[in-house]
Structure formats: C-alpha cells, structure tokens
Design an enzyme around this catalytic site. Sequence first.
Site, short mmCIF file in Angstrom:
data_model
loop_
_atom_site.label_atom_id
_atom_site.label_comp_id
_atom_site.label_asym_id
_atom_site.label_seq_id
_atom_site.Cartn_x
_atom_site.Cartn_y
_atom_site.Cartn_z
N CYS A 1 -8.86 2.68 5.49
CA CYS A 1 -9.78 2.80 4.36
C CYS A 1 -10.14 4.28 4.18
CB CYS A 1 -11.02 1.95 4.61
SG CYS A 1 -12.23 2.10 3.28
N GLN B 1 -7.74 8.45 -2.23
CA GLN B 1 -6.96 9.47 -1.50
C GLN B 1 -7.48 10.88 -1.79
OE1 GLN B 1 -2.88 9.23 -0.74
NE2 GLN B 1 -2.69 7.04 -1.10
N HIS C 1 0.82 -1.22 0.00
CA HIS C 1 0.00 0.00 0.00
C HIS C 1 0.85 1.26 0.00
CE1 HIS C 1 -3.09 -2.89 0.84
NE2 HIS C 1 -4.00 -1.96 0.64
C1 2AL Z 1 -4.73 3.77 1.12
C2 2AL Z 1 -5.05 3.93 -0.26
O1 2AL Z 1 -4.21 4.08 -1.16
N1 2AL Z 1 -6.39 3.89 -0.35
C3 2AL Z 1 -6.91 3.71 0.88
O2 2AL Z 1 -8.11 3.61 1.14
N2 2AL Z 1 -5.88 3.64 1.77
N3 2AL Z 1 -3.46 3.77 1.58
C4 2AL Z 1 -3.14 3.64 2.90
N4 2AL Z 1 -1.83 3.66 3.21
O3 2AL Z 1 -4.02 3.51 3.76
#
Ligand code: 2AL
Length: 174
Positions: free
Chosen positions: A122, A88, A67
Amino acid sequence: MDITAVNALPYEEFVNIFGNVVEKCPIIPAAVWTRRPFVSLNALETAIMEFIDALPESGKEGILRCHPDLAGRDLQIGTLTRESREEQTGAGMDALSPKEALRMAHLNEEYKKRFDFPFVICARMNDKANILQQLSERCQNPRAVERTRGVEEVKKICRLRLQGLVLTDPLNKL
Ligand code: 2AL
C-alpha cells in the site's frame, strides 16, 4: 456520496464507480453488488473482503497480478490507472534517484521471478525508503507468506480507495 446513494446505484454505475477499488478487478464490485443494501461503508468493505477471502489461491494470485509494478513501465509511460498514479506519485515513485530506480527495477524483477506475481504494497502507507526496504526483505519470504501478505496490502489499498469514494457516517459504522 453516502451509503444510501451507493445502494441506489444501478449495476452499471456501481461497477463504473467501484471497478478499480481493487486494481483492474471490476469483477469484484460486479459480484458484490448482489449483496445490497449495505448498511454502511464498513459493510460494503466487508463484502469485498469476504469475496477476496473466498477466492482460491490462484484467484488471489490473479488479483496480485492485476497490480502494476511500483515505479515500473506503466508509471514511466503514463498508463497507470488514476488511483495507482496518485498513490505511486504520493509515495515518491516518480522521484527516485537513478540509483534507487535501478535498485527498484532489479528487486521488482527478482521478486516476480521468485514468486510469479508482483510485489504489492500500500503505497499511501509507505514512503520510498520504506518501500525499497520492504521489497528487499519480502523477497526472502516463502511464497505462501508473500501471497497472504500481498493480499493484505491489496485490502489496505482497497480500504483507502473506498474511503475516497464513500462518505463515512460516524453514527453508522456497523
Ligand atoms: C501499487 C499501486 O499501484 N498502488 C499501491 O498502493 N500499490 N502497486 C504495487 N505493486 O504495490
């Protein structure tokens, strides 16, 4: 696409379409494809969750490491996956004040230094104030708690991505 169409997909297309329901982990749909036919979207989702749950802890950490950071370098230079960019930007990660951006960068680094995997949440279920607060609070947790928590968040992200790809049949929620 409904679940009947999903079940008719050849392997390559299935992996192409579902290859990023868990960020940068096409091995997951590649593995789950053998469990067709799925009676419903829920059954496909369950097969993915079972695959994740069966991984050793190192595998779960590997998924977390796939991620991208929230408001990190990939967002700045435009190298996020489409799904990640939408999540994001929806949570305002591209619209942080300089002070918020600095705090986010600092906390993301602190988190990674402490746990050896990135902070995952999320984004579609949170706003920027909430994300900053959770990041700060979760830095204090024990490592095993954060590994479990991160994987729970991956599953939430996955569920929403799946819902964006497959129509839910209200009569077929098995
Ligand atoms: C992310 C992402 O790219 N989309 C999301 O919901 N969470 N990344 C993250 N490090 O939590």
